[in-house]
Design an enzyme around this catalytic site. Structure first.
Site, short mmCIF file in Angstrom:
data_model
loop_
_atom_site.label_atom_id
_atom_site.label_comp_id
_atom_site.label_asym_id
_atom_site.label_seq_id
_atom_site.Cartn_x
_atom_site.Cartn_y
_atom_site.Cartn_z
N ARG A 1 0.83 -1.21 0.00
CA ARG A 1 0.00 0.00 0.00
C ARG A 1 0.86 1.26 0.00
NH1 ARG A 1 -4.18 -0.89 4.68
NH2 ARG A 1 -4.57 1.31 4.20
N GLN B 1 -9.50 9.58 8.70
CA GLN B 1 -9.24 8.19 9.11
C GLN B 1 -8.22 7.56 8.16
OE1 GLN B 1 -13.27 6.18 10.18
NE2 GLN B 1 -13.75 7.83 8.76
N VAL C 1 -4.77 6.78 6.08
CA VAL C 1 -3.36 6.67 6.48
C VAL C 1 -2.46 6.95 5.28
CG1 VAL C 1 -3.91 5.02 8.31
CG2 VAL C 1 -3.33 4.15 6.03
N HIS D 1 -6.16 7.52 12.52
CA HIS D 1 -5.72 6.12 12.45
C HIS D 1 -4.25 5.99 12.06
CE1 HIS D 1 -10.22 4.83 11.81
NE2 HIS D 1 -9.96 5.20 13.04
N CYS E 1 17.62 -0.91 17.05
CA CYS E 1 17.98 -1.85 18.12
C CYS E 1 18.50 -3.17 17.56
CB CYS E 1 16.79 -2.12 19.05
SG CYS E 1 15.45 -3.07 18.29
N GLY F 1 -16.96 10.47 2.45
CA GLY F 1 -16.37 9.22 1.96
C GLY F 1 -16.04 8.23 3.05
N SER G 1 -17.81 5.04 5.52
CA SER G 1 -18.98 4.17 5.66
C SER G 1 -19.68 4.39 6.99
CB SER G 1 -18.54 2.71 5.53
OG SER G 1 -17.53 2.43 6.47
N ASN H 1 -21.06 11.42 0.13
CA ASN H 1 -20.69 10.02 -0.06
C ASN H 1 -21.29 9.56 -1.38
OD1 ASN H 1 -20.58 7.00 0.24
ND2 ASN H 1 -19.89 7.53 2.31
N GLU I 1 -22.85 6.94 -1.77
CA GLU I 1 -24.17 6.33 -1.50
C GLU I 1 -24.59 6.59 -0.06
OE1 GLU I 1 -22.86 2.45 -2.62
OE2 GLU I 1 -22.39 1.92 -0.55
C1 BJW Z 1 -17.02 7.35 -1.84
C2 BJW Z 1 -16.37 7.25 -3.04
C3 BJW Z 1 -16.23 8.43 -3.75
C4 BJW Z 1 -16.39 5.30 -2.26
N1 BJW Z 1 -16.73 9.54 -3.24
N2 BJW Z 1 -17.52 8.39 -1.30
C5 BJW Z 1 -18.31 0.98 19.84
C6 BJW Z 1 -19.20 0.05 19.42
C7 BJW Z 1 -18.78 -1.12 18.77
C8 BJW Z 1 -17.42 -1.35 18.52
C9 BJW Z 1 -16.52 -0.41 18.95
C10 BJW Z 1 -16.95 0.73 19.61
N3 BJW Z 1 -15.88 1.49 19.90
C11 BJW Z 1 -14.77 0.85 19.41
C12 BJW Z 1 -15.15 -0.31 18.85
C13 BJW Z 1 -14.26 -1.29 18.20
C14 BJW Z 1 -13.76 -0.87 16.84
C15 BJW Z 1 -14.92 -0.68 15.88
O1 BJW Z 1 -15.28 0.40 15.49
N4 BJW Z 1 -15.48 -1.77 15.40
C16 BJW Z 1 -16.55 -1.67 14.40
C17 BJW Z 1 -16.24 -2.57 13.25
C18 BJW Z 1 -17.86 -1.91 15.05
N5 BJW Z 1 -12.97 0.34 16.92
C19 BJW Z 1 -11.73 0.29 17.32
O2 BJW Z 1 -11.21 -0.75 17.67
C20 BJW Z 1 -10.95 1.59 17.37
N6 BJW Z 1 -10.30 1.70 18.64
C21 BJW Z 1 -10.93 2.12 19.72
O3 BJW Z 1 -12.06 2.56 19.71
O4 BJW Z 1 -10.19 1.98 20.88
C22 BJW Z 1 -10.90 1.96 22.12
C23 BJW Z 1 -11.69 0.66 22.18
C24 BJW Z 1 -11.13 -0.52 21.76
C25 BJW Z 1 -11.87 -1.71 21.80
C26 BJW Z 1 -13.20 -1.70 22.25
C27 BJW Z 1 -13.76 -0.47 22.66
C28 BJW Z 1 -12.98 0.71 22.64
C29 BJW Z 1 -9.84 1.56 16.34
C30 BJW Z 1 -10.35 1.58 14.95
C31 BJW Z 1 -9.17 1.48 13.99
C32 BJW Z 1 -9.62 1.29 12.55
N7 BJW Z 1 -8.48 1.00 11.77
C33 BJW Z 1 -8.61 0.89 10.33
C34 BJW Z 1 -7.26 0.43 9.73
C35 BJW Z 1 -6.25 1.59 9.72
C36 BJW Z 1 -4.99 1.21 9.02
C37 BJW Z 1 -5.20 0.87 7.57
O5 BJW Z 1 -5.61 1.74 6.77
O6 BJW Z 1 -4.98 -0.28 7.21
O7 BJW Z 1 -9.01 2.14 9.77
S1 BJW Z 1 -9.94 -0.21 9.81
C38 BJW Z 1 -10.49 0.77 8.46
O8 BJW Z 1 -11.81 1.33 8.71
C39 BJW Z 1 -9.52 1.97 8.41
C40 BJW Z 1 -10.45 3.08 8.04
O9 BJW Z 1 -9.86 4.32 8.42
C41 BJW Z 1 -11.70 2.76 8.82
C42 BJW Z 1 -12.93 3.41 8.31
O10 BJW Z 1 -13.18 3.02 6.99
P1 BJW Z 1 -13.73 4.10 5.97
O11 BJW Z 1 -12.72 5.16 5.80
O12 BJW Z 1 -15.08 4.53 6.38
O13 BJW Z 1 -13.73 3.28 4.61
P2 BJW Z 1 -14.80 2.23 4.08
O14 BJW Z 1 -14.11 1.42 3.05
O15 BJW Z 1 -15.47 1.52 5.17
O16 BJW Z 1 -15.92 3.12 3.39
C43 BJW Z 1 -15.66 3.85 2.22
C44 BJW Z 1 -16.83 4.77 1.97
O17 BJW Z 1 -16.50 5.62 0.90
C45 BJW Z 1 -18.12 4.05 1.59
O18 BJW Z 1 -19.19 4.59 2.34
C46 BJW Z 1 -18.30 4.38 0.10
O19 BJW Z 1 -19.66 4.53 -0.29
C47 BJW Z 1 -17.60 5.70 0.02
N8 BJW Z 1 -17.05 6.01 -1.30
N9 BJW Z 1 -16.01 5.88 -3.25
C48 BJW Z 1 -17.36 9.50 -2.05
N10 BJW Z 1 -15.62 8.40 -4.96
#
Ligand code: BJW
Length: 258
Positions: free
Chosen positions: A75, A110, A112, A128, A160, A198, A200, A224, A226
């Site tokens: 990536r 969000q 990276v 993130h 290290c 953008g 989800s 977004n 959608e």
């Molecule tokens: C367009 C488009 C175009 C396409 N124009 N739009 C409360 C309730 C339940 C669970 C939890 C909670 N609090 C915490 C949790 C646990 C967990 C969590 O959220 N789980 C869920 C799955 C439910 N969260 C965590 O663990 C977080 N830590 C935390 O809260 O610590 C305290 C804690 C821990 C444990 C328990 C409780 C508290 C950390 C979250 C870290 C997420 N990391 C990642 C990877 C980062 C590194 C990497 O890039 O590899 O972050 S996962 C991944 O998802 C990445 C993204 O930043 C993140 C969000 O995704 P994003 O950006 O929304 O992308 P997509 O692909 O999902 O969506 C794309 C969107 O774009 C779509 O809607 C399309 O329609 C749209 N789109 N083309 C406009 N052209």
């Protein structure tokens, strides 16, 4: 995807034109038009059999550090082949306009990939982390990593000479960087307009930021491709590619704001 110019609700134009403090939250969708896949897209080529969400965990790294570091290094390489798109640039333009007017703009991402910084945005809050730095799991030394791929996987630490490196990103179950969370909470508490772009809206805590700002009196908008779980809560939305919607929204707002 359509290239037709989307309709932008007046309330979004007027709010961005008048905002004292605009806070935006971006997700993978804003980089999609740059050629970077989102998390919900199916992976292709060598990575077709893997699910990004299951690779982005400390458990996956512990089980198979070779695989996970190869994926992140792939990536880094992909990021080097692509560029920010008009959506990133529109946010930079809006930020500059706000600054000239003595108003505030906070960009929470969000992502990276570092594309907001490449587009010229200042002061990006990386919730993130970033794939452009890696850290040693043993001694914690940080290593800038932007050019050539690593020679071995998992990469070793030359500070290290014992530990292995991981990308400086936040995986599921890990805490977000303290400073990023503090800055996000400050912005959520002080902005008068919040735009989710953008993303989800599935991953916490970022998914709750818009509603938190709204409950403190801010207007909450979405851009977004959608509808998402956030759509039911927003004050207005544009469902179109952000690379087309954001330049139009920013042009209209700047024109409207004089
Ligand atoms: C367009 C488009 C175009 C396409 N124009 N739009 C409360 C309730 C339940 C669970 C939890 C909670 N609090 C915490 C949790 C646990 C967990 C969590 O959220 N789980 C869920 C799955 C439910 N969260 C965590 O663990 C977080 N830590 C935390 O809260 O610590 C305290 C804690 C821990 C444990 C328990 C409780 C508290 C950390 C979250 C870290 C997420 N990391 C990642 C990877 C980062 C590194 C990497 O890039 O590899 O972050 S996962 C991944 O998802 C990445 C993204 O930043 C993140 C969000 O995704 P994003 O950006 O929304 O992308 P997509 O692909 O999902 O969506 C794309 C969107 O774009 C779509 O809607 C399309 O329609 C749209 N789109 N083309 C406009 N052209």
């Amino acid at each position: 995807m359509t290239d037709a110019l989307p309709n932008i609700p007046d309330i979004m134009v007027e709010s961005l034109a008048r905002a004292e403090h605009l806070c935006v939250l971006t997700g993978a969708g804003i980089s999609a038009e740059s050629g970077l896949p989102t998390f919900r897209d199916k992976m292709t080529g060598l990575w077709a059999k893997y699910d990004p969400v299951s690779l982005a965990t400390p458990e996956a790294f512990e089980r198979d550090p070779d695989l996970v570091t190869r994926w992140y290094d792939f990536r880094v390489g992909e990021g080097g082949k692509h560029r920010p798109n008009p959506g990133h640039h529109a946010l930079t333009r809006y930020e500059q306009w706000q600054r000239v007017r003595g108003k505030r703009f906070t960009l929470l991402t969000q992502n990276v990939d570092g594309f907001h910084q490449d587009a010229g945005s200042h002061d990006v809050v990386e919730l993130h982390g970033t794939i452009r730095t890696w850290r040693c799991v043993r001694c914690g030394a940080a290593h800038r990593h932007e050019g050539e791929p690593f020679a071995t996987y998992p990469p070793g630490c030359n500070a290290c000479d014992e530990g292995i490196l991981r990308p400086n990103v936040v995986w599921f179950g890990e805490m977000l960087p303290e400073l990023a969370i503090e800055r996000a909470h400050e912005a959520i508490g002080s902005c008068d307009v919040f735009v989710s772009i953008g993303t989800s809206g599935l991953v916490q805590p970022a998914a709750s930021f818009g509603e938190a700002a709204q409950s403190r009196g801010a207007l909450f908008f979405e851009v977004n491709l959608e509808a998402t779980p956030l759509t039911a809560h927003v004050d207005a939305a544009v469902h179109a590619p952000s690379g087309i919607a954001l330049p139009k929204l920013v042009d209209l707002a700047i024109h409207h704001g004089g």
